[in-house]
Scaffold this motif. Structure first.
Motif, mmCIF file in Angstrom:
data_model
loop_
_atom_site.group_PDB
_atom_site.id
_atom_site.type_symbol
_atom_site.label_atom_id
_atom_site.label_comp_id
_atom_site.label_asym_id
_atom_site.label_seq_id
_atom_site.Cartn_x
_atom_site.Cartn_y
_atom_site.Cartn_z
ATOM 1 N N SER A 4 -5.671 -2.066 -13.658
ATOM 2 C CA SER A 4 -5.413 -3.227 -12.800
ATOM 3 C C SER A 4 -5.399 -2.890 -11.322
ATOM 4 O O SER A 4 -5.506 -3.780 -10.484
ATOM 5 C CB SER A 4 -4.074 -3.869 -13.191
ATOM 6 O OG SER A 4 -3.010 -2.933 -13.101
ATOM 7 N N ASN A 5 -5.272 -1.599 -10.987
ATOM 8 C CA ASN A 5 -5.253 -1.203 -9.578
ATOM 9 C C ASN A 5 -6.634 -0.851 -9.038
ATOM 10 O O ASN A 5 -6.771 -0.488 -7.874
ATOM 11 C CB ASN A 5 -4.317 0.000 -9.378
ATOM 12 C CG ASN A 5 -2.857 -0.376 -9.541
ATOM 13 O OD1 ASN A 5 -2.417 -1.402 -9.031
ATOM 14 N ND2 ASN A 5 -2.113 0.445 -10.256
ATOM 15 N N HIS A 45 -3.813 0.702 -2.643
ATOM 16 C CA HIS A 45 -3.389 -0.289 -1.649
ATOM 17 C C HIS A 45 -2.404 0.308 -0.654
ATOM 18 O O HIS A 45 -2.355 -0.111 0.507
ATOM 19 C CB HIS A 45 -2.802 -1.522 -2.347
ATOM 20 C CG HIS A 45 -1.480 -1.298 -3.022
ATOM 21 N ND1 HIS A 45 -0.278 -1.402 -2.360
ATOM 22 C CD2 HIS A 45 -1.186 -0.984 -4.320
ATOM 23 C CE1 HIS A 45 0.714 -1.144 -3.214
ATOM 24 N NE2 HIS A 45 0.193 -0.896 -4.397
ATOM 25 N N GLN A 46 -1.655 1.319 -1.062
ATOM 26 C CA GLN A 46 -0.715 1.939 -0.127
ATOM 27 C C GLN A 46 -1.443 2.658 1.015
ATOM 28 O O GLN A 46 -0.929 2.730 2.129
ATOM 29 C CB GLN A 46 0.197 2.934 -0.855
ATOM 30 C CG GLN A 46 1.091 2.294 -1.906
ATOM 31 C CD GLN A 46 0.475 2.377 -3.294
ATOM 32 O OE1 GLN A 46 -0.743 2.473 -3.446
ATOM 33 N NE2 GLN A 46 1.330 2.330 -4.309
ATOM 34 N N LYS A 231 -12.511 12.938 -1.764
ATOM 35 C CA LYS A 231 -13.178 12.546 -3.007
ATOM 36 C C LYS A 231 -12.190 11.866 -3.943
ATOM 37 O O LYS A 231 -12.514 10.870 -4.594
ATOM 38 C CB LYS A 231 -13.787 13.774 -3.690
ATOM 39 C CG LYS A 231 -14.724 14.588 -2.843
ATOM 40 C CD LYS A 231 -15.919 13.804 -2.348
ATOM 41 C CE LYS A 231 -16.851 14.704 -1.554
ATOM 42 N NZ LYS A 231 -17.944 13.947 -0.904
ATOM 43 N N THR A 232 -10.975 12.420 -4.016
ATOM 44 C CA THR A 232 -9.973 11.913 -4.945
ATOM 45 C C THR A 232 -9.686 10.436 -4.734
ATOM 46 O O THR A 232 -9.655 9.648 -5.677
ATOM 47 C CB THR A 232 -8.666 12.702 -4.789
ATOM 48 O OG1 THR A 232 -8.952 14.103 -4.872
ATOM 49 C CG2 THR A 232 -7.670 12.318 -5.861
ATOM 50 N N PHE A 233 -9.458 10.057 -3.476
ATOM 51 C CA PHE A 233 -9.007 8.698 -3.158
ATOM 52 C C PHE A 233 -10.045 7.887 -2.378
ATOM 53 O O PHE A 233 -9.733 6.828 -1.843
ATOM 54 C CB PHE A 233 -7.692 8.767 -2.381
ATOM 55 C CG PHE A 233 -6.580 9.425 -3.144
ATOM 56 C CD1 PHE A 233 -5.962 8.771 -4.199
ATOM 57 C CD2 PHE A 233 -6.172 10.715 -2.839
ATOM 58 C CE1 PHE A 233 -4.947 9.383 -4.922
ATOM 59 C CE2 PHE A 233 -5.154 11.341 -3.555
ATOM 60 C CZ PHE A 233 -4.543 10.678 -4.598
ATOM 61 N N MET A 274 -3.787 10.197 4.595
ATOM 62 C CA MET A 274 -3.581 11.349 3.732
ATOM 63 C C MET A 274 -2.178 11.344 3.129
ATOM 64 O O MET A 274 -1.996 11.557 1.920
ATOM 65 C CB MET A 274 -3.816 12.630 4.525
ATOM 66 C CG MET A 274 -3.707 13.900 3.707
ATOM 67 S SD MET A 274 -3.893 15.414 4.692
ATOM 68 C CE MET A 274 -5.620 15.340 5.102
ATOM 69 N N GLU A 275 -1.187 11.062 3.961
ATOM 70 C CA GLU A 275 0.189 11.044 3.478
ATOM 71 C C GLU A 275 0.397 9.963 2.420
ATOM 72 O O GLU A 275 1.022 10.200 1.381
ATOM 73 C CB GLU A 275 1.161 10.835 4.639
ATOM 74 C CG GLU A 275 2.605 10.852 4.202
ATOM 75 C CD GLU A 275 3.590 10.769 5.361
ATOM 76 O OE1 GLU A 275 4.768 10.442 5.109
ATOM 77 O OE2 GLU A 275 3.185 11.031 6.521
ATOM 78 N N ALA A 276 -0.121 8.770 2.658
ATOM 79 C CA ALA A 276 0.030 7.687 1.680
ATOM 80 C C ALA A 276 -0.673 8.022 0.371
ATOM 81 O O ALA A 276 -0.159 7.744 -0.718
ATOM 82 C CB ALA A 276 -0.515 6.386 2.263
#
Length: 387
Positions: A4-5, A45-46, A231-233, A274-276
């Protein structure tokens, strides 16, 4: 899993290298872009909220990372990779490739031997060659649709004066998650022959099917580990990565090289993103991995059914699939011509990853299942008359 995200985003008209420039770069028309390694998945979304909050502050001056960013990185490495590091061992850079180039200049001299394992990510070659180092290749072996390491050749080349070894772990383009036994053996051999390791671990967070990544630094501290949330996010355009070195002398020399190049820090938006990502992105990542795994199954089942002479090197990590077209018995130029003119699909040509990549292509499946299905149909169209 209820993903759902995860949102699949229309990217045309946004200046996307992948979507808006494929026709020009590949000299085609109406191409479906499944090439460069970024995804069509909307970020957590964060991450977007952190960027919006920062943009709402109307000054974009020089910035430095907060301690909370270091904490997020340290916690991520512990939770995700069971790897304990501290703040002094982390340096933020604009990307893995600039970090590889900096390390080559920091720890070798012109003419020194730098070893890679082909086929491998194209900038490994350019970083070595453009900096006038001697490229040494330890070609990987294909066995049972997997890439494996030729350890006899590996050790012989270390003995022959290699100064620096650049590891790709997990492997790009092959998608291999090197086993702990492999990582241990490479780490020990490099320790025995006093060879510094630069380990590109940018795909380490994207392990599939429960495969576990082992940072080589856990077994050999005479190393520099290069990771990133890019790549991850799916935030590669923010140009945020990190170098980790447990040896303080190695870290000092690496950061000194960045200073020589005039690099003093990341852009003001990279730090909060990066932090989020590292603080809040774990649940999103689980869903993204589920999407990728489903897409891998689509690719393997389609090709096994419709293109039986083609083989899939099934990835154990990342959203990139290494596809073996050598069974078609045609040249690389003919492969490219058919993909562009007949199939109208843009894939990374295997030869871009070195001679060992001849006869292969790399497909990016970090996209919707519908895009994957369309891409597979186009791949079939490119070669249907040869089946």
């Amino acid at each position: 899993m209820d993903n759902s995200n995860i949102n699949f985003i229309e990217r045309r008209g946004t200046g996307s290298l992948k979507w808006d420039h494929a026709d020009v770069l590949f000299n085609g028309e109406g191409l479906l872009p499944m090439w460069v390694a970024d995804m069509d998945l909307g970020v957590p979304h964060q991450v977007q909220e952190a960027l919006i909050e920062r943009v709402n502050h109307p000054i974009f001056g020089y910035a430095r990372p907060h301690d909370s960013l270091y904490d997020a990185v340290i916690n991520w490495m512990k939770d995700k990779h069971n790897w304990t590091i501290n703040k002094d061992q982390v340096f933020f850079s604009s990307g893995v490739v600039p970090s590889i180039a900096a390390a080559i200049n920091a720890f070798t001299e012109p003419g020194d031997k730098v070893m890679i394992q082909s086929p491998v990510y194209a900038p490994f070659y350019s970083c070595i060659n453009e900096n006038n180092r001697t490229l040494v290749d330890n070609p990987l072996i294909i066995r049972d649709n997997r890439l494996e390491i030729n350890y006899e050749d590996f050790e012989n080349k270390l003995k022959d004066g290699v100064k620096l070894f650049i590891l790709c772990s997990p492997h790009n383009p092959g998608g291999m998650v090197w086993s702990k036994a492999d990582i241990t053996r490479m780490a020990e051999l490099c320790k025995e022959y006093d060879v510094l390791i630069i380990s590109d671990e940018i795909h380490a967070d994207l392990n599939l099917y429960g495969n576990e990544h082992t940072p080589i630094a856990k077994l050999n501290p005479n190393s520099i580990t290069l990771m990133a949330p890019s790549k991850t996010f799916n935030i590669a355009g923010l140009q945020a990565s990190l170098a980790i070195a447990e040896n303080p002398e190695i870290m000092k020399k690496l950061t000194g090289q960045f200073l020589k190049q005039g690099f003093y820090g990341l852009n003001v938006l990279a730090y909060p993103a990066m932090e989020a990502a590292y603080t809040y992105g774990a649940d999103w990542l689980k869903e993204a991995v589920s999407v990728i795994e489903d897409n891998v199954e689509l690719v393997t089942s389609f090709i096994n059914d419709k293109l039986p002479v083609v083989k899939v090197i099934k990835p154990e990590a990342s959203f990139l699939v290494w596809i073996d077209l050598r069974g078609l018995d045609i040249t690389d130029s003919e492969i490219t011509k058919r993909l562009i003119q007949k199939g109208r699909i843009a894939l990374e040509p295997g030869a871009k990853f070195g001679k060992a990549g001849s006869g292969f292509v790399r497909m990016n499946i970090g996209c919707s299942p519908e895009t994957v299905k369309e891409g597979l149909n186009r791949l079939y169209t490119a070669f249907d008359d040869l089946i």
